[in-house]
Design an enzyme around this catalytic site. Sequence first.
Site, mmCIF file in Angstrom:
data_model
loop_
_atom_site.group_PDB
_atom_site.id
_atom_site.type_symbol
_atom_site.label_atom_id
_atom_site.label_comp_id
_atom_site.label_asym_id
_atom_site.label_seq_id
_atom_site.Cartn_x
_atom_site.Cartn_y
_atom_site.Cartn_z
ATOM 1 N N ALA A 9 0.825 -1.201 0.000
ATOM 2 C CA ALA A 9 0.000 0.000 0.000
ATOM 3 C C ALA A 9 0.858 1.250 0.000
ATOM 4 C CB ALA A 9 -0.944 -0.029 1.202
ATOM 5 N N CYS A 10 0.214 2.406 -0.205
ATOM 6 C CA CYS A 10 0.895 3.637 -0.602
ATOM 7 C C CYS A 10 1.400 4.483 0.558
ATOM 8 C CB CYS A 10 -0.070 4.463 -1.439
ATOM 9 S SG CYS A 10 -0.897 3.535 -2.736
ATOM 10 N N THR A 11 2.190 5.515 0.203
ATOM 11 C CA THR A 11 2.667 6.527 1.142
ATOM 12 C C THR A 11 2.471 7.891 0.488
ATOM 13 O OG1 THR A 11 4.396 4.979 1.850
ATOM 14 C CG2 THR A 11 4.569 7.250 2.611
ATOM 15 N N GLU A 102 -4.776 6.846 -0.754
ATOM 16 C CA GLU A 102 -3.958 6.304 0.321
ATOM 17 C C GLU A 102 -4.835 5.293 1.062
ATOM 18 O OE1 GLU A 102 -0.770 5.594 2.646
ATOM 19 O OE2 GLU A 102 -0.728 7.112 1.073
#
Length: 476
Positions: A9-11, A102
């Site tokens: 998953a994202c930042t 996000e």
Amino acid sequence: MPKFPEYDACTSILVGKKASVDGSTMIGRNEDCKATWPKHFVVHPHKEYKEKTVFKAQENAFTMELPTVRGKYTATPEWTNKEGLFEEEGINEYGVAMSATESAYSNSYVLGFDPLVEDGISEASVVTVVLPYVKTAREGVKRLGEIVSKYGSSESNGILFSDQEEVWYFEIGSGHQWVAMRIPDDCYAVVSNRLAIQNIDFDDPDNFMWSEDIIDFVRKNHLNNSNNGSFNFREIFGTRNESDLYYNNPRVWYGQRMFNPEIKQDPESYDLPFVRKPSRLISVQDAKDFLASHYQGTPFDPVGKGSHEDKTRYRPISLAKAQESHVLQIRPNLPIEVGGIHWLSMGVAAQSVFVPFFAGIKDTPLEYKIGKLTYEPKSAYWIFKLAGVLLDPHYNTFVDVVGDVQEKLNIYFQQKINEADIKANDLAPQKVSDFVTKISSECAEYAMDSYKHLSYEMISKSTDFSKLNYNTDENL
């Protein structure tokens, strides 16, 4: 990012205009999915329809009616639309930037009262149905909020908005409940995969927005455990689990360590603040460096000199599962065609390079519009991805070579931006788009050519690294 295993998953990063070195607003994010999942980069032209059209999602049964006027916008869709469009981020003709999403996670107690909606809006659709239809960041928040309230959301997510004046972060905490906070002009925020917004001031609609019935929802269901009367969205709707401890919190810690090194904090703390005033002004290069970071200068760097236990303790910000990374910069006192820059890094940001595309571009290079799951030498995604694949097995040998190419390109990009800023002032408005399309394409072509030659060099030098080599000097 598509909802593959939640450990991919994202930042994100958000920077207010008075926290940046040149007065820009900036939002950026790593789109993480899995080691091979190509992206394209396109420009959707302005369109006007005689009648309202109906958007139909491909990932679920979400549908909604769209306005008759669709503004031009940039986007990075998937190589396939079988699981949805996932356009992810872009800048529209009105000067609004958006990045989504996000991925975040709500606690099960809250979801017991307002579960996620299977056929509600999702990451795959959100940019497509919001970005082309809003003229300010605040309008983006309002439109998305109305959609979540009416149709529900199938996911808990964070969404980033900005324009030349404001930066907003929007969070979905349950099927229909959401809040949004304007990032103070002199502050920044870094976000990992937790709900992040803290105390909501319901007497300050200029800086906070929220779902209409959220106060009654929380009160009716006895969800707020605060004993001081505050409404802390992160505490009410979010999580405090082991995944946060090792997976999410350290990324926020490292971002705040970069921009506030004077503040000592625990990387595993659940209580790191959502926003901070940086100890120095933040440049676009700083934002890109954050998205390309992997705990450099700490024992936790997976390619550093720490112990195996330390190097594998925390999930890094830039990792091999990245599809693309971006910083959407909107510079002050310039028309959006030139002032907006969609910085795009295909593949892993630490190994790739952020190429600048002006918001006024009419089209993107052909190489950015092709590329499937199997390696294609003409695809921009694969051109940059190949260099990372070649770097990985011989990291210490090639990391400085890659760094030299990145530095050379960053210098070239800044020179081209300087050229555009000067020449665009002398052009008739109708010629600006053609000009910035040309400049952006030149940057992209130079970057792709440089990375092709970088790969050729690494391939050539790697031929001598075979385990089947035999050195007579070592065996005398």
